[in-house]
Design a protein around this motif. Structure first.
Motif, PDB file in Angstrom:
ATOM      1  N   GLU A 270      -3.666  20.266  54.576  1.00 28.50           N
ATOM      2  CA  GLU A 270      -5.114  20.323  54.898  1.00 28.50           C
ATOM      3  C   GLU A 270      -5.717  21.632  54.376  1.00 28.50           C
ATOM      4  O   GLU A 270      -6.406  22.348  55.092  1.00 28.50           O
TER       5      GLU A 270
ATOM      6  N   LEU B 197      11.045  12.133  71.188  1.00 28.48           N
ATOM      7  CA  LEU B 197       9.976  11.398  70.501  1.00 28.48           C
ATOM      8  C   LEU B 197      10.375  11.200  69.041  1.00 28.48           C
ATOM      9  O   LEU B 197      10.729  12.166  68.375  1.00 28.48           O
TER      10      LEU B 197
ATOM     11  N   HIS C 151      -7.329  14.887  53.924  1.00 28.15           N
ATOM     12  CA  HIS C 151      -8.155  13.759  54.363  1.00 28.15           C
ATOM     13  C   HIS C 151      -9.341  13.593  53.412  1.00 28.15           C
ATOM     14  O   HIS C 151     -10.164  12.708  53.598  1.00 28.15           O
TER      15      HIS C 151
ATOM     16  N   GLN D 202      -1.149  23.945  57.981  1.00 33.85           N
ATOM     17  CA  GLN D 202      -2.415  23.381  58.464  1.00 33.85           C
ATOM     18  C   GLN D 202      -3.206  24.401  59.292  1.00 33.85           C
ATOM     19  O   GLN D 202      -4.420  24.488  59.182  1.00 33.85           O
TER      20      GLN D 202
ATOM     21  N   PRO E  10      -3.467   8.355  58.996  1.00 33.31           N
ATOM     22  CA  PRO E  10      -4.227   8.716  60.190  1.00 33.31           C
ATOM     23  C   PRO E  10      -3.673   9.946  60.905  1.00 33.31           C
ATOM     24  O   PRO E  10      -2.509  10.294  60.731  1.00 33.31           O
ATOM     25  N   SER E  11      -4.524  10.586  61.709  1.00 34.46           N
ATOM     26  CA  SER E  11      -4.121  11.763  62.484  1.00 34.46           C
ATOM     27  C   SER E  11      -2.934  11.432  63.375  1.00 34.46           C
ATOM     28  O   SER E  11      -2.896  10.358  63.982  1.00 34.46           O
ATOM     29  N   GLY E  12      -1.995  12.363  63.454  1.00 30.85           N
ATOM     30  CA  GLY E  12      -0.823  12.162  64.306  1.00 30.85           C
ATOM     31  C   GLY E  12       0.212  11.233  63.701  1.00 30.85           C
ATOM     32  O   GLY E  12       1.223  10.920  64.334  1.00 30.85           O
ATOM     33  N   GLY E  13       0.011  10.806  62.472  1.00 30.78           N
ATOM     34  CA  GLY E  13       0.929   9.855  61.832  1.00 30.78           C
ATOM     35  C   GLY E  13       2.229  10.479  61.357  1.00 30.78           C
ATOM     36  O   GLY E  13       3.205   9.768  61.094  1.00 30.78           O
ATOM     37  N   GLY E  14       2.239  11.815  61.202  1.00 30.22           N
ATOM     38  CA  GLY E  14       3.483  12.484  60.804  1.00 30.22           C
ATOM     39  C   GLY E  14       3.419  13.197  59.459  1.00 30.22           C
ATOM     40  O   GLY E  14       4.448  13.652  58.950  1.00 30.22           O
ATOM     41  N   LYS E  15       2.231  13.366  58.880  1.00 28.39           N
ATOM     42  CA  LYS E  15       2.108  13.984  57.544  1.00 28.39           C
ATOM     43  C   LYS E  15       2.630  15.430  57.525  1.00 28.39           C
ATOM     44  O   LYS E  15       3.401  15.790  56.649  1.00 28.39           O
ATOM     45  N   SER E  16       2.185  16.226  58.501  1.00 32.96           N
ATOM     46  CA  SER E  16       2.610  17.642  58.515  1.00 32.96           C
ATOM     47  C   SER E  16       4.118  17.734  58.723  1.00 32.96           C
ATOM     48  O   SER E  16       4.778  18.598  58.127  1.00 32.96           O
ATOM     49  N   THR E  17       4.657  16.842  59.547  1.00 32.23           N
ATOM     50  CA  THR E  17       6.101  16.864  59.801  1.00 32.23           C
ATOM     51  C   THR E  17       6.864  16.507  58.526  1.00 32.23           C
ATOM     52  O   THR E  17       7.842  17.174  58.174  1.00 32.23           O
TER      53      THR E  17
ATOM     54  N   ALA F 266      11.842  14.915  68.195  1.00 30.59           N
ATOM     55  CA  ALA F 266      11.766  16.119  69.019  1.00 30.59           C
ATOM     56  C   ALA F 266      11.311  15.687  70.393  1.00 30.59           C
ATOM     57  O   ALA F 266      10.454  14.806  70.513  1.00 30.59           O
ATOM     58  N   GLN F 267      11.881  16.301  71.402  1.00 37.61           N
ATOM     59  CA  GLN F 267      11.541  15.979  72.798  1.00 37.61           C
ATOM     60  C   GLN F 267      11.555  14.473  73.050  1.00 37.61           C
ATOM     61  O   GLN F 267      10.597  13.908  73.597  1.00 37.61           O
TER      62      GLN F 267
ATOM     63  N   ILE G 194       9.373  11.012  65.577  1.00 31.30           N
ATOM     64  CA  ILE G 194       8.149  11.398  64.860  1.00 31.30           C
ATOM     65  C   ILE G 194       8.158  10.877  63.426  1.00 31.30           C
ATOM     66  O   ILE G 194       7.135  10.427  62.914  1.00 31.30           O
TER      67      ILE G 194
HETATM   68  N1  LIG Z   1       7.867  19.667  67.659  1.00 28.35           N
HETATM   69  C1  LIG Z   1       7.258  18.609  68.161  1.00 28.35           C
HETATM   70  N2  LIG Z   1       7.543  18.166  69.411  1.00 28.35           N
HETATM   71  C2  LIG Z   1       6.952  17.061  69.909  1.00 28.35           C
HETATM   72  N3  LIG Z   1       6.040  16.312  69.245  1.00 28.35           N
HETATM   73  C3  LIG Z   1       5.710  16.697  68.010  1.00 28.35           C
HETATM   74  C4  LIG Z   1       6.298  17.853  67.383  1.00 28.35           C
HETATM   75  N4  LIG Z   1       5.778  17.970  66.140  1.00 28.35           N
HETATM   76  C5  LIG Z   1       4.908  16.942  66.002  1.00 28.35           C
HETATM   77  N5  LIG Z   1       4.860  16.185  67.113  1.00 28.35           N
HETATM   78  C6  LIG Z   1       4.084  14.958  67.297  1.00 28.35           C
HETATM   79  O1  LIG Z   1       4.372  14.112  66.199  1.00 28.35           O
HETATM   80  C7  LIG Z   1       3.216  13.417  65.764  1.00 28.35           C
HETATM   81  C8  LIG Z   1       2.962  13.668  64.288  1.00 28.35           C
HETATM   82  O2  LIG Z   1       2.543  15.025  64.120  1.00 28.35           O
HETATM   83  P1  LIG Z   1       2.052  15.604  62.721  1.00 28.35           P
HETATM   84  O3  LIG Z   1       1.521  16.965  63.009  1.00 28.35           O
HETATM   85  O4  LIG Z   1       3.147  15.493  61.739  1.00 28.35           O
HETATM   86  O5  LIG Z   1       0.891  14.576  62.358  1.00 28.35           O
HETATM   87  P2  LIG Z   1      -0.209  14.641  61.206  1.00 28.35           P
HETATM   88  O6  LIG Z   1      -0.178  13.322  60.501  1.00 28.35           O
HETATM   89  O7  LIG Z   1      -0.034  15.858  60.410  1.00 28.35           O
HETATM   90  O8  LIG Z   1      -1.570  14.707  62.038  1.00 28.35           O
HETATM   91  P3  LIG Z   1      -2.983  15.448  61.682  1.00 28.35           P
HETATM   92  O9  LIG Z   1      -3.669  14.616  60.628  1.00 28.35           O
HETATM   93  O10 LIG Z   1      -3.714  15.417  62.984  1.00 28.35           O
HETATM   94  O11 LIG Z   1      -2.675  16.826  61.229  1.00 28.35           O
HETATM   95  C9  LIG Z   1       2.082  13.875  66.654  1.00 28.35           C
HETATM   96  O12 LIG Z   1       1.900  12.925  67.677  1.00 28.35           O
HETATM   97  C10 LIG Z   1       2.587  15.193  67.239  1.00 28.35           C
HETATM   98  O13 LIG Z   1       2.076  15.441  68.508  1.00 28.35           O
END
Ligand SMILES: Nc1ncnc2c1ncn2[C@@H]1O[C@H](COP(=O)(O)OP(=O)(O)OP(=O)(O)O)[C@@H](O)[C@H]1O
Ligand SMILES: [Mg+2]
Length: 245
Positions: free
Chosen positions: A168, A18, A200, A89, A39-46, A15-16, A20
Protein backbone atom coordinates in the motif's frame (compact mmCIF):
# COMPACT_ATOMS: atom_id res chain seq x y z
CA UNK A 1 8.69 -17.91 -18.19
CA UNK A 2 11.88 -16.41 -16.75
CA UNK A 3 13.56 -17.92 -13.65
CA UNK A 4 11.58 -17.60 -10.42
CA UNK A 5 13.47 -15.48 -7.93
CA UNK A 6 10.96 -16.19 -5.16
CA UNK A 7 8.77 -19.26 -5.01
CA UNK A 8 5.97 -20.11 -2.61
CA UNK A 9 5.52 -23.87 -2.38
CA UNK A 10 2.25 -24.96 -0.75
CA UNK A 11 2.59 -22.14 1.76
CA UNK A 12 0.21 -21.86 4.68
CA UNK A 13 0.46 -19.49 7.62
CA UNK A 14 -1.48 -19.53 10.83
CA UNK A 15 -1.28 -17.45 13.99
CA UNK A 16 -3.33 -17.62 17.18
CA UNK A 17 -5.22 -20.65 15.85
CA UNK A 18 -6.27 -18.64 12.81
CA UNK A 19 -5.52 -19.90 9.30
CA UNK A 20 -4.45 -16.69 7.51
CA UNK A 21 -2.82 -18.08 4.36
CA UNK A 22 -3.94 -21.37 2.89
CA UNK A 23 -1.83 -23.54 0.61
CA UNK A 24 -0.52 -20.93 -1.82
CA UNK A 25 1.90 -21.95 -4.56
CA UNK A 26 3.29 -19.30 -6.88
CA UNK A 27 6.50 -18.48 -8.75
CA UNK A 28 7.54 -14.81 -8.83
CA UNK A 29 9.60 -14.32 -11.96
CA UNK A 30 12.86 -12.43 -11.89
CA UNK A 31 12.61 -8.95 -13.43
CA UNK A 32 8.79 -8.91 -13.42
CA UNK A 33 6.29 -6.81 -11.49
CA UNK A 34 3.47 -8.56 -9.64
CA UNK A 35 0.51 -6.88 -7.94
CA UNK A 36 -1.20 -8.60 -5.00
CA UNK A 37 -4.82 -7.50 -4.93
CA UNK A 38 -8.00 -8.46 -3.13
CA UNK A 39 -10.38 -7.46 -0.36
CA UNK A 40 -9.27 -6.06 3.01
CA UNK A 41 -8.20 -8.74 5.47
CA UNK A 42 -7.75 -11.27 2.67
CA UNK A 43 -4.08 -11.90 3.48
CA UNK A 44 -2.13 -9.68 1.02
CA UNK A 45 0.26 -8.18 3.59
CA UNK A 46 0.85 -11.62 5.10
CA UNK A 47 1.68 -13.11 1.68
CA UNK A 48 4.02 -10.18 0.97
CA UNK A 49 5.86 -10.71 4.28
CA UNK A 50 6.09 -14.46 3.60
CA UNK A 51 7.53 -13.79 0.13
CA UNK A 52 10.03 -11.32 1.65
CA UNK A 53 11.13 -13.95 4.18
CA UNK A 54 10.01 -11.77 7.09
CA UNK A 55 7.42 -14.33 8.21
CA UNK A 56 8.13 -18.04 7.99
CA UNK A 57 5.37 -20.35 6.76
CA UNK A 58 3.80 -22.75 9.23
CA UNK A 59 3.52 -25.24 6.35
CA UNK A 60 5.24 -25.38 2.98
CA UNK A 61 8.35 -23.45 1.92
CA UNK A 62 9.46 -20.10 0.51
CA UNK A 63 12.58 -20.13 -1.62
CA UNK A 64 14.89 -17.32 -2.78
CA UNK A 65 16.87 -18.39 -5.87
CA UNK A 66 16.03 -22.01 -5.01
CA UNK A 67 17.15 -21.82 -1.36
CA UNK A 68 14.64 -22.34 1.44
CA UNK A 69 14.61 -19.00 3.31
CA UNK A 70 13.97 -20.73 6.65
CA UNK A 71 17.26 -22.67 6.51
CA UNK A 72 19.58 -20.10 4.94
CA UNK A 73 23.04 -19.58 6.36
CA UNK A 74 23.78 -16.19 7.94
CA UNK A 75 25.75 -15.14 4.84
CA UNK A 76 22.94 -16.22 2.46
CA UNK A 77 20.41 -14.41 4.60
CA UNK A 78 22.47 -11.21 4.60
CA UNK A 79 22.73 -11.41 0.78
CA UNK A 80 18.93 -11.88 0.56
CA UNK A 81 18.36 -8.90 2.89
CA UNK A 82 20.84 -6.71 1.00
CA UNK A 83 19.16 -7.51 -2.33
CA UNK A 84 15.65 -6.84 -1.01
CA UNK A 85 13.80 -3.87 0.42
CA UNK A 86 10.35 -3.58 1.96
CA UNK A 87 7.92 -0.68 2.35
CA UNK A 88 5.50 -1.78 5.08
CA UNK A 89 1.81 -0.86 5.03
CA UNK A 90 2.22 1.14 8.28
CA UNK A 91 5.67 2.47 7.17
CA UNK A 92 7.27 0.84 10.28
CA UNK A 93 9.76 3.61 11.08
CA UNK A 94 11.67 3.32 14.38
CA UNK A 95 9.73 5.56 16.77
CA UNK A 96 12.71 6.50 18.97
CA UNK A 97 15.16 7.36 16.17
CA UNK A 98 15.54 10.51 14.10
CA UNK A 99 14.79 10.29 10.37
CA UNK A 100 18.50 10.73 9.72
CA UNK A 101 19.34 7.72 11.94
CA UNK A 102 16.58 5.65 10.28
CA UNK A 103 17.95 6.41 6.81
CA UNK A 104 21.58 5.87 7.76
CA UNK A 105 21.00 2.42 9.23
CA UNK A 106 20.60 0.31 6.04
CA UNK A 107 23.66 1.99 4.49
CA UNK A 108 25.71 1.36 7.66
CA UNK A 109 24.66 -2.31 7.70
CA UNK A 110 25.09 -3.12 4.01
CA UNK A 111 27.90 -0.70 3.08
CA UNK A 112 29.99 -0.56 6.29
CA UNK A 113 32.91 1.15 4.56
CA UNK A 114 30.85 4.02 3.17
CA UNK A 115 31.95 7.40 4.54
CA UNK A 116 29.61 9.75 6.38
CA UNK A 117 29.80 12.17 3.42
CA UNK A 118 28.91 9.43 0.92
CA UNK A 119 25.97 8.30 3.08
CA UNK A 120 24.72 11.88 3.36
CA UNK A 121 25.02 12.36 -0.42
CA UNK A 122 23.08 9.12 -1.11
CA UNK A 123 20.33 10.02 1.39
CA UNK A 124 20.01 13.53 -0.11
CA UNK A 125 19.78 12.09 -3.64
CA UNK A 126 17.08 9.53 -2.77
CA UNK A 127 15.06 12.04 -0.75
CA UNK A 128 15.10 14.54 -3.61
CA UNK A 129 13.82 11.82 -5.98
CA UNK A 130 10.99 10.90 -3.59
CA UNK A 131 10.16 14.56 -2.95
CA UNK A 132 10.64 14.74 0.84
CA UNK A 133 11.73 18.27 1.68
CA UNK A 134 11.49 18.72 5.48
CA UNK A 135 14.34 18.38 7.95
CA UNK A 136 15.78 15.04 9.08
CA UNK A 137 16.50 15.71 12.75
CA UNK A 138 12.93 14.97 13.80
CA UNK A 139 11.13 11.76 14.82
CA UNK A 140 8.55 9.85 12.73
CA UNK A 141 5.73 10.96 15.08
CA UNK A 142 6.33 14.53 13.86
CA UNK A 143 5.38 13.51 10.31
CA UNK A 144 2.04 12.99 8.59
CA UNK A 145 1.18 9.45 7.39
CA UNK A 146 2.02 10.49 3.83
CA UNK A 147 5.42 11.89 4.86
CA UNK A 148 6.14 8.69 6.79
CA UNK A 149 5.42 6.76 3.59
CA UNK A 150 7.90 8.92 1.69
CA UNK A 151 10.62 8.24 4.28
CA UNK A 152 9.79 4.49 4.28
CA UNK A 153 9.99 4.48 0.48
CA UNK A 154 13.28 6.40 0.49
CA UNK A 155 14.71 3.97 3.08
CA UNK A 156 13.77 1.07 0.79
CA UNK A 157 15.50 2.62 -2.24
CA UNK A 158 18.77 3.58 -0.50
CA UNK A 159 20.71 0.36 -1.18
CA UNK A 160 19.44 0.06 -4.78
CA UNK A 161 17.54 -3.22 -4.18
CA UNK A 162 16.95 -5.75 -6.94
CA UNK A 163 13.93 -7.22 -5.15
CA UNK A 164 11.36 -4.67 -4.03
CA UNK A 165 8.33 -5.37 -1.80
CA UNK A 166 5.80 -2.55 -1.46
CA UNK A 167 2.67 -2.67 0.70
CA UNK A 168 0.00 0.00 0.00
CA UNK A 169 2.88 2.30 -0.89
CA UNK A 170 0.91 5.10 -2.54
CA UNK A 171 -1.75 5.17 0.17
CA UNK A 172 -2.03 8.47 2.10
CA UNK A 173 -0.05 10.34 -0.55
CA UNK A 174 -1.39 13.19 -2.64
CA UNK A 175 -1.59 12.59 -6.38
CA UNK A 176 1.68 14.25 -7.32
CA UNK A 177 3.67 12.46 -4.59
CA UNK A 178 2.03 9.14 -5.58
CA UNK A 179 2.88 9.76 -9.23
CA UNK A 180 6.48 10.51 -8.32
CA UNK A 181 6.82 7.14 -6.55
CA UNK A 182 5.13 5.32 -9.45
CA UNK A 183 7.64 6.97 -11.79
CA UNK A 184 10.53 5.71 -9.65
CA UNK A 185 9.11 2.16 -9.68
CA UNK A 186 8.60 2.38 -13.45
CA UNK A 187 12.30 3.14 -13.77
CA UNK A 188 13.15 0.15 -11.51
CA UNK A 189 10.95 -1.99 -13.77
CA UNK A 190 12.94 -0.79 -16.81
CA UNK A 191 16.10 -1.80 -14.97
CA UNK A 192 14.51 -5.28 -14.65
CA UNK A 193 14.27 -5.28 -10.88
CA UNK A 194 11.74 -7.70 -9.40
CA UNK A 195 8.82 -5.88 -7.82
CA UNK A 196 5.98 -7.33 -5.74
CA UNK A 197 3.44 -4.82 -4.52
CA UNK A 198 0.09 -4.59 -2.79
CA UNK A 199 -2.28 -1.89 -3.95
CA UNK A 200 -5.95 -1.00 -4.02
CA UNK A 201 -5.29 1.66 -6.67
CA UNK A 202 -6.42 0.26 -9.99
CA UNK A 203 -4.53 2.91 -11.99
CA UNK A 204 -1.26 1.92 -10.30
CA UNK A 205 -1.99 -1.79 -10.88
CA UNK A 206 -2.85 -1.24 -14.54
CA UNK A 207 0.17 0.99 -15.03
CA UNK A 208 2.80 -1.31 -13.53
CA UNK A 209 1.79 -4.95 -13.14
CA UNK A 210 2.98 -7.73 -15.44
CA UNK A 211 1.01 -10.18 -13.29
CA UNK A 212 -1.90 -9.74 -10.91
CA UNK A 213 -2.51 -12.21 -8.08
CA UNK A 214 -5.91 -12.00 -6.41
CA UNK A 215 -5.89 -13.13 -2.77
CA UNK A 216 -9.21 -13.84 -1.12
CA UNK A 217 -9.68 -15.50 2.29
CA UNK A 218 -6.00 -16.43 2.40
CA UNK A 219 -6.10 -18.27 -0.94
CA UNK A 220 -4.64 -17.37 -4.31
CA UNK A 221 -7.87 -17.29 -6.25
CA UNK A 222 -6.74 -15.86 -9.59
CA UNK A 223 -3.52 -15.08 -11.49
CA UNK A 224 -3.77 -12.99 -14.67
CA UNK A 225 -1.42 -10.93 -16.77
CA UNK A 226 -1.45 -7.14 -17.08
CA UNK A 227 -2.24 -7.55 -20.79
CA UNK A 228 -5.38 -9.54 -19.97
CA UNK A 229 -6.84 -6.77 -17.79
CA UNK A 230 -5.97 -4.16 -20.40
CA UNK A 231 -8.05 -6.14 -22.95
CA UNK A 232 -10.92 -7.40 -20.82
CA UNK A 233 -13.18 -4.89 -19.04
CA UNK A 234 -14.87 -7.58 -16.95
CA UNK A 235 -11.49 -8.66 -15.53
CA UNK A 236 -10.71 -5.01 -14.83
CA UNK A 237 -13.96 -4.76 -12.87
CA UNK A 238 -13.21 -7.94 -10.90
CA UNK A 239 -9.78 -6.62 -9.90
CA UNK A 240 -11.11 -3.15 -9.12
CA UNK A 241 -13.91 -4.45 -6.91
CA UNK A 242 -11.74 -7.15 -5.30
CA UNK A 243 -14.28 -9.90 -5.92
CA UNK A 244 -13.90 -13.57 -6.74
CA UNK A 245 -14.68 -15.02 -10.16
N1 LIG B 1 -0.08 -12.16 13.56
C1 LIG B 1 -1.38 -12.26 13.40
N2 LIG B 1 -2.16 -12.84 14.35
C2 LIG B 1 -3.49 -12.98 14.17
N3 LIG B 1 -4.16 -12.58 13.07
C3 LIG B 1 -3.45 -12.00 12.09
C4 LIG B 1 -2.03 -11.82 12.19
N4 LIG B 1 -1.61 -11.23 11.05
C5 LIG B 1 -2.71 -11.05 10.29
N5 LIG B 1 -3.81 -11.50 10.91
C6 LIG B 1 -5.17 -11.54 10.36
O1 LIG B 1 -5.09 -12.16 9.09
C7 LIG B 1 -5.96 -11.54 8.15
C8 LIG B 1 -5.20 -11.08 6.93
O2 LIG B 1 -4.36 -9.98 7.30
P1 LIG B 1 -3.52 -9.15 6.23
O3 LIG B 1 -2.96 -7.98 6.97
O4 LIG B 1 -2.56 -10.05 5.56
O5 LIG B 1 -4.66 -8.71 5.21
P2 LIG B 1 -4.62 -7.67 4.01
O6 LIG B 1 -5.20 -8.36 2.81
O7 LIG B 1 -3.27 -7.09 3.89
O8 LIG B 1 -5.66 -6.56 4.47
P3 LIG B 1 -5.68 -4.95 4.19
O9 LIG B 1 -6.11 -4.75 2.76
O10 LIG B 1 -6.71 -4.45 5.16
O11 LIG B 1 -4.33 -4.42 4.48
C9 LIG B 1 -6.64 -10.41 8.89
O12 LIG B 1 -7.91 -10.85 9.32
C10 LIG B 1 -5.74 -10.16 10.09
O13 LIG B 1 -6.44 -9.69 11.20
MG1 LIG C 1 -2.52 -5.24 4.20
Amino acid sequence: MTEPIIELQNVSFSAQNLQIVQNISHKFEEGKTTALVGPSGGGKSTVLKLAAGLLLPTEGAVTFRGKDVSVMSRAQNLAFRKASAVVFQDSALWANQSLRQILELPLKIHFPHMTYEARTARITQVLSETGYKKELDIRPSQLSMGEQKLIAFARAMLCDPSLIFLDEWTESLDESAGNRLVKIIKQKKKEEKTIIFVSHDFRVIEDLADYICMIIDGRLSLVITGEQIAKDDSLALIIEKGIAL
